[in-house]
Design a protein around this motif. Structure first.
Motif, PDB file in Angstrom:
ATOM      1  N   GLN A 145       0.867  -1.021  -0.038  1.00  0.00           N
ATOM      2  CA  GLN A 145       0.157  -0.220   0.092  1.00  0.00           C
ATOM      3  C   GLN A 145       0.840   1.268  -0.070  1.00  0.00           C
ATOM      4  OE1 GLN A 145      -2.856  -0.079   2.917  1.00  0.00           O
ATOM      5  NE2 GLN A 145      -3.078  -2.419   2.887  1.00  0.00           N
ATOM      6  N   LYS A 146       1.557   1.417  -1.113  1.00  0.00           N
ATOM      7  CA  LYS A 146       2.542   2.599  -1.169  1.00  0.00           C
ATOM      8  C   LYS A 146       2.115   3.774  -1.032  1.00  0.00           C
ATOM      9  CE  LYS A 146       6.317   4.128  -4.240  1.00  0.00           C
ATOM     10  NZ  LYS A 146       7.046   3.907  -5.348  1.00  0.00           N
ATOM     11  N   ILE A 147       0.734   3.981  -1.673  1.00  0.00           N
ATOM     12  CA  ILE A 147       0.463   5.352  -1.424  1.00  0.00           C
ATOM     13  C   ILE A 147      -0.102   5.815  -0.193  1.00  0.00           C
ATOM     14  CG2 ILE A 147      -1.612   6.756  -2.335  1.00  0.00           C
ATOM     15  CD1 ILE A 147       0.440   6.119  -4.561  1.00  0.00           C
ATOM     16  N   ASN A 148      -0.771   4.724   0.520  1.00  0.00           N
ATOM     17  CA  ASN A 148      -0.984   4.875   1.988  1.00  0.00           C
ATOM     18  C   ASN A 148       0.056   5.189   2.991  1.00  0.00           C
ATOM     19  OD1 ASN A 148      -3.731   4.796   1.241  1.00  0.00           O
ATOM     20  ND2 ASN A 148      -3.952   2.550   1.680  1.00  0.00           N
ATOM     21  N   GLY A 149       0.997   4.310   2.521  1.00  0.00           N
ATOM     22  CA  GLY A 149       2.424   4.583   3.318  1.00  0.00           C
ATOM     23  C   GLY A 149       2.999   5.815   2.984  1.00  0.00           C
ATOM     24  N   LEU A 150       3.036   6.229   1.874  1.00  0.00           N
ATOM     25  CA  LEU A 150       3.489   7.654   1.519  1.00  0.00           C
ATOM     26  C   LEU A 150       2.565   8.820   2.150  1.00  0.00           C
ATOM     27  CD1 LEU A 150       4.465   7.230  -2.146  1.00  0.00           C
ATOM     28  CD2 LEU A 150       6.251   7.849  -0.393  1.00  0.00           C
ATOM     29  N   SER A 578     -30.340  -3.088   1.926  1.00  0.00           N
ATOM     30  CA  SER A 578     -30.502  -2.320   3.002  1.00  0.00           C
ATOM     31  C   SER A 578     -31.037  -2.917   4.424  1.00  0.00           C
ATOM     32  CB  SER A 578     -31.573  -1.366   2.519  1.00  0.00           C
ATOM     33  OG  SER A 578     -32.875  -2.178   2.253  1.00  0.00           O
ATOM     34  N   ASP A 579     -30.930  -4.157   4.325  1.00  0.00           N
ATOM     35  CA  ASP A 579     -31.258  -4.761   5.757  1.00  0.00           C
ATOM     36  C   ASP A 579     -30.138  -5.210   6.443  1.00  0.00           C
ATOM     37  OD1 ASP A 579     -30.689  -6.656   3.971  1.00  0.00           O
ATOM     38  OD2 ASP A 579     -32.262  -8.291   4.690  1.00  0.00           O
ATOM     39  N   VAL A 580     -28.882  -4.907   5.977  1.00  0.00           N
ATOM     40  CA  VAL A 580     -27.765  -5.442   6.781  1.00  0.00           C
ATOM     41  C   VAL A 580     -27.626  -4.722   8.065  1.00  0.00           C
ATOM     42  CG1 VAL A 580     -24.935  -5.305   6.719  1.00  0.00           C
ATOM     43  CG2 VAL A 580     -26.338  -5.588   4.406  1.00  0.00           C
ATOM     44  N   ARG A 581     -27.517  -5.440   9.176  1.00  0.00           N
ATOM     45  CA  ARG A 581     -27.252  -4.955  10.460  1.00  0.00           C
ATOM     46  C   ARG A 581     -26.144  -4.989  11.160  1.00  0.00           C
ATOM     47  NH1 ARG A 581     -31.286  -5.632  14.205  1.00  0.00           N
ATOM     48  NH2 ARG A 581     -29.953  -4.751  15.522  1.00  0.00           N
ATOM     49  N   LEU A 582     -25.024  -5.914  10.794  1.00  0.00           N
ATOM     50  CA  LEU A 582     -23.719  -6.088  11.094  1.00  0.00           C
ATOM     51  C   LEU A 582     -22.622  -6.196   9.981  1.00  0.00           C
ATOM     52  CD1 LEU A 582     -21.958  -6.366  13.743  1.00  0.00           C
ATOM     53  CD2 LEU A 582     -22.498  -8.813  13.410  1.00  0.00           C
ATOM     54  N   ILE A 583     -21.354  -5.642  10.168  1.00  0.00           N
ATOM     55  CA  ILE A 583     -20.139  -5.695   9.383  1.00  0.00           C
ATOM     56  C   ILE A 583     -19.262  -6.633   9.982  1.00  0.00           C
ATOM     57  CG2 ILE A 583     -18.354  -4.881   7.950  1.00  0.00           C
ATOM     58  CD1 ILE A 583     -19.872  -2.562   7.550  1.00  0.00           C
ATOM     59  N   LEU A 584     -18.991  -7.890   9.349  1.00  0.00           N
ATOM     60  CA  LEU A 584     -17.976  -8.616  10.074  1.00  0.00           C
ATOM     61  C   LEU A 584     -16.726  -8.654   9.181  1.00  0.00           C
ATOM     62  CD1 LEU A 584     -18.441 -12.253  11.671  1.00  0.00           C
ATOM     63  CD2 LEU A 584     -16.478 -11.877  10.244  1.00  0.00           C
ATOM     64  N   SER A 585     -15.437  -8.086   9.472  1.00  0.00           N
ATOM     65  CA  SER A 585     -14.518  -7.606   8.832  1.00  0.00           C
ATOM     66  C   SER A 585     -13.021  -8.121   9.274  1.00  0.00           C
ATOM     67  CB  SER A 585     -14.334  -6.154   8.513  1.00  0.00           C
ATOM     68  OG  SER A 585     -13.273  -5.611   7.896  1.00  0.00           O
ATOM     69  N   ASP A 586     -12.349  -8.707   8.428  1.00  0.00           N
ATOM     70  CA  ASP A 586     -10.899  -9.028   8.763  1.00  0.00           C
ATOM     71  C   ASP A 586     -10.126  -7.851   9.026  1.00  0.00           C
ATOM     72  OD1 ASP A 586      -8.646 -10.452   9.179  1.00  0.00           O
ATOM     73  OD2 ASP A 586      -8.151 -10.696   7.052  1.00  0.00           O
ATOM     74  N   VAL A 587      -9.196  -7.863   9.506  1.00  0.00           N
ATOM     75  CA  VAL A 587      -8.483  -6.556   9.836  1.00  0.00           C
ATOM     76  C   VAL A 587      -7.299  -6.260   8.861  1.00  0.00           C
ATOM     77  CG1 VAL A 587      -6.822  -5.247  11.605  1.00  0.00           C
ATOM     78  CG2 VAL A 587      -8.419  -6.996  12.114  1.00  0.00           C
ATOM     79  N   VAL A 588      -6.406  -7.098   8.502  1.00  0.00           N
ATOM     80  CA  VAL A 588      -5.190  -6.933   7.650  1.00  0.00           C
ATOM     81  C   VAL A 588      -5.777  -7.400   6.159  1.00  0.00           C
ATOM     82  CG1 VAL A 588      -2.899  -7.029   6.962  1.00  0.00           C
ATOM     83  CG2 VAL A 588      -3.407  -6.530   9.379  1.00  0.00           C
ATOM     84  N   MET A 589      -5.843  -6.546   5.265  1.00  0.00           N
ATOM     85  CA  MET A 589      -6.326  -7.295   3.725  1.00  0.00           C
ATOM     86  C   MET A 589      -5.567  -6.323   2.824  1.00  0.00           C
ATOM     87  SD  MET A 589     -10.375  -7.612   4.305  1.00  0.00           S
ATOM     88  CE  MET A 589     -10.726  -5.965   4.945  1.00  0.00           C
ATOM     89  N   PRO A 590      -5.260  -6.696   1.822  1.00  0.00           N
ATOM     90  CA  PRO A 590      -4.729  -5.926   0.572  1.00  0.00           C
ATOM     91  C   PRO A 590      -5.330  -4.341   0.334  1.00  0.00           C
ATOM     92  CG  PRO A 590      -4.773  -8.145   0.040  1.00  0.00           C
ATOM     93  CD  PRO A 590      -5.500  -8.161   1.322  1.00  0.00           C
ATOM     94  N   GLY A 591      -4.759  -3.765   0.050  1.00  0.00           N
ATOM     95  CA  GLY A 591      -5.606  -2.351  -0.371  1.00  0.00           C
ATOM     96  C   GLY A 591      -6.093  -1.648   0.747  1.00  0.00           C
ATOM     97  N   THR A 592      -7.405  -1.715   1.329  1.00  0.00           N
ATOM     98  CA  THR A 592      -7.867  -1.190   2.545  1.00  0.00           C
ATOM     99  C   THR A 592      -7.986  -2.224   3.582  1.00  0.00           C
ATOM    100  OG1 THR A 592      -9.079   0.161   1.001  1.00  0.00           O
ATOM    101  CG2 THR A 592      -9.943   0.107   3.465  1.00  0.00           C
ATOM    102  N   THR A 593      -7.354  -1.574   4.934  1.00  0.00           N
ATOM    103  CA  THR A 593      -7.429  -2.750   5.988  1.00  0.00           C
ATOM    104  C   THR A 593      -8.903  -2.471   6.653  1.00  0.00           C
ATOM    105  OG1 THR A 593      -6.709  -0.873   7.677  1.00  0.00           O
ATOM    106  CG2 THR A 593      -4.947  -2.286   6.369  1.00  0.00           C
TER     107      THR A 593
END
Length: 665
Positions: A145-150, A578-593
């Motif tokens: 993630q070079k851009i984010n790192g910069l 539109s009925d989504v109640r919860l986001i279950l997300s990984d932490v470290v992923m390519p691109g956006t964490t």
């Protein structure tokens, strides 16, 4: 008769001269002693002043070294972020660690100066704060993630803490320059005093020598006719010369012996360095072999159990479930070993919570009984008035279990193990750098063989172990040491050969209002009744196998999961469902964490609940990045997933917009 009178007069004159010589010798001795004391005191004061000067120079050199080392580290990080060359990243890590060592040394040498100690502590705060920001840039660069790192690196160069750090450095140098000026003046004054005393001593010596020469001349002239006295004087002179030559010979022998000892010490230091390197490589080999051995055993249980279950399922036998349970147990042991290794490497973030050690120890009875065997008697004593501490419960439980296993080995499988809690209040400076205040003491005492002082001095070294090959890797106590220090506490070991060992963990008392978690809150279904909610859950995971397994587990629990293989697709899927109640997300992923994804979604969807899932968070600062959301560690059971989902749903701010609109109609 006249001759007799002359002889009597001559004898009287000699007696008077002898008495005068004795009196002058006494006066000279007293004066010499007084001047010697004066010169000695002057030299001691001069040495103290010069030592203070050297201290000031050391402080300024350490500050400049810290400033240049941090600058070199940031320059190397910038090159790493721009060029993506790993060697620049390694240079950054090495230089940043050197800066940390310089700060620690600076805090040590300025401990006697409260103002400098305060500024050194302030430097340490800026160093830690800036290290977190630069580590974020390094982490983004590491995951391409070079851009984010910069962006993070550029932001790190513009924050106010850079100027505050430099201002603090200049304050330290300015304060030390003022101190150095005063010390130089003191040194000059003491040097002038020493020179004056030396001059006075020299003048007195000249006067003493002159008087001694005169008296010697008169006495020798008066006794010139006495051959016996002259012969005795010659004998005394000869013996003095022989003594002087003997002293010179002995001095030469001592100098040669000292040179030989210095050479031998240098050779011994080189040999010890080679021995330490060999021991370190041997310890790494033991660690690798031990990990491979344990993982092979666990994989054998998993593979064997699954194969047997597969065969029994084909035969329709009821034993398939037992084999699957064995495979699950082996997988759980492998996950626990991985978690221990990550904790030792500081790659697994601590997840602190309010914990009651009395309840935790009380709930470990069955685990300790199964682990230690029937010949170990486990006793508990609770004197902490149910104080709580703010720690990672899993790490505290692992630490106590590890200490119990060590105690079992020290008792050769038979004896008494005592786990006790107590209260202790530390005053400022009572125990190293520990802050003053209330601490909860957790002690683990055994009746084993005890330890020698040479072993006690090395027990916290990584890879150091007294157990036979294959029986230990030397990570246990070093892991516990790291956990306790991360929890702002201290570990104390007292032991004597033949009298057992007591290990005491001092942890700060927690007086907040957070819920105290029970020992069973994360391992499975929590025992307390609550309303089961079934909701639509967006699962964001870049690994397809983990994504499929999580989706199937949520479906098994009665939820409606929506698979999302990339963080970039999350917002579109939320708009489409539109009925989504919860986001279950990984932490470290390519691109956006994961934390970055949630930060971008929350302004538009504040009603959504969040649950992070991670097996390795690297250098991400969990306190800042997770934003107070719950974190579920991989690997997890379906029971742990169910509890975590229900807890996250309970924290949601309300129903999604479409449900609110329907309720309003």
């Amino acid at each position: 008769m006249v001759a007799g009178l002359g002889q009597d007069n001559e004898q009287g004159s000699i007696s008077v001269r002898r008495a005068l010589a004795i009196a002058l010798a006494l006066v000279a001795a007293i004066g010499l002693i007084a001047l010697t004391v004066l010169v000695t005191n002057s030299n001691r004061q001069r040495d103290q002043a010069l030592a203070a000067q050297r201290h000031s120079f050391e402080v300024m050199i350490l500050v400049r070294t810290l400033q240049s080392t941090m600058a070199d580290a940031e320059l190397s990080l910038g090159r790493y972020v721009v060029n993506l060359q790993p060697e620049f990243g390694r240079v950054y890590v090495d230089e940043w660690r050197r800066a940390g060592f310089a700060i620690n040394r600076l805090r040590e040498v300025t401990r006697d100066n409260p103002e400098q100690a305060r500024l050194a502590a302030k430097l340490r705060h800026y160093y830690d704060e800036r290290g977190h920001m630069l580590s974020g840039a390094a982490l983004r660069t590491r995951y391409d993630q070079k851009i984010n790192g910069l962006a993070i690196f550029d932001k790190a160069g513009k924050v106010a803490s850079v100027k505050e750090l430099n201002d603090t450095v200049e304050q330290i140098i300015a304060l030390e320059n003022r101190t150095l000026g005063a010390r130089i003046k003191d040194a000059n004054d003491t040097l002038d005093q020493s020179n004056w005393a030396a001059s006075l001593l020299l003048s007195f010596a000249v006067i003493l020598l002159t008087g001694a020469a005169f008296l010697g001349f008169t006495v020798i002239q008066a006794m010139a006719e006495r051959r016996t006295a002259r012969k005795d004087a010659d004998d005394v002179a000869r013996r003095a010369q022989e003594l002087e030559e003997a002293v010179a010979d002995r001095t030469r022998e001592l100098r040669l012996a000292n040179e030989a000892l210095l050479a031998e010490a240098a050779d011994r230091a080189a040999a010890e360095a080679q021995l330490r390197q060999a021991q370190k490589m041997d310890a790494v080999g033991q660690l690798t072999g031990g990990i491979a051995h344990d993982f092979n055993n666990m994989l054998a249980v998993v593979i064997g159990g699954l194969e047997l279950a597969k065969r029994r399922m084909a035969d329709g036998s009821a034993e398939a479930g037992r084999h699957i349970e064995n495979a699950m147990e082996g997988a759980s042991r492998a996950a626990a070993l991985t978690r221990r290794l990550l904790a030792f490497a500081r790659a697994e973030p601590l997840l602190p919570e309010a914990v009651s050690p009395d309840s935790l120890i009380d709930g470990m009875h069955d685990l300790l009984d199964r682990t230690l065997g029937e010949r170990i008697s486990v006793r508990t004593r609770f004197d902490s008035e149910d104080w709580s501490v703010w720690v990672d419960r899993h790490q505290l439980e692992n630490a106590l279990l590890n200490l119990a296993v060590n105690a079992r080995d020290a008792m050769d499988g038979e004896g008494t193990l005592t786990l006790a809690t107590g209260m202790r209040t530390l005053s400022p400076g009572e125990l190293g750098d520990m802050r003053a205040g209330d601490y909860l003491a957790i002690s683990v005492a055994d009746t084993g063989c005890g330890m020698e002082q040479s072993v006690l001095d090395r027990v916290f070294e990584p890879f150091f172990t007294t157990k036979p090959v294959g029986k230990g890797t030397g990570l246990g106590l070093s892991q516990i040491f790291g956990f306790v220090r991360q929890s702002m506490g201290e570990i104390i070991i007292t032991s004597q050969p033949g009298f057992g060992t007591t290990v005491t963990l001092l942890l700060p008392r927690f007086t907040g209002a957070q819920r105290i978690v029970s020992p069973a809150s994360e391992t499975g279904f929590s025992g307390h009744s609550h309303r089961e909610e079934h909701a639509t859950i967006l699962v964001v995971e870049d690994d397809p196998r983990v994504l499929n397994a999580t989706v199937e587990a949520l479906a098994e629990l009665g939820h409606s999961p929506i698979a999302c293989a990339s963080p970039d697709e999350a917002e579109a899927l939320i708009d489409a469902h539109s009925d989504v109640r919860l986001i279950l997300s990984d932490v470290v992923m390519p691109g956006t964490t994961g934390p970055e994804l949630i930060a971008s979604l929350q302004p538009r969807h504040p009603h959504l609940g969040v649950l992070f899932v991670t097996g390795y968070a690297g250098e991400i600062d969990e306190a800042a990045a997770f934003g107070g959301h719950d974190v579920l560690r991989k690997p997890f059971t379906i029971g742990a997933l169910s509890n975590a989902v229900q807890a996250a749903l309970a924290k949601t701010s309300g129903p999604p917009p479409f449900e609110a609109a329907a309720a309003a109609e």
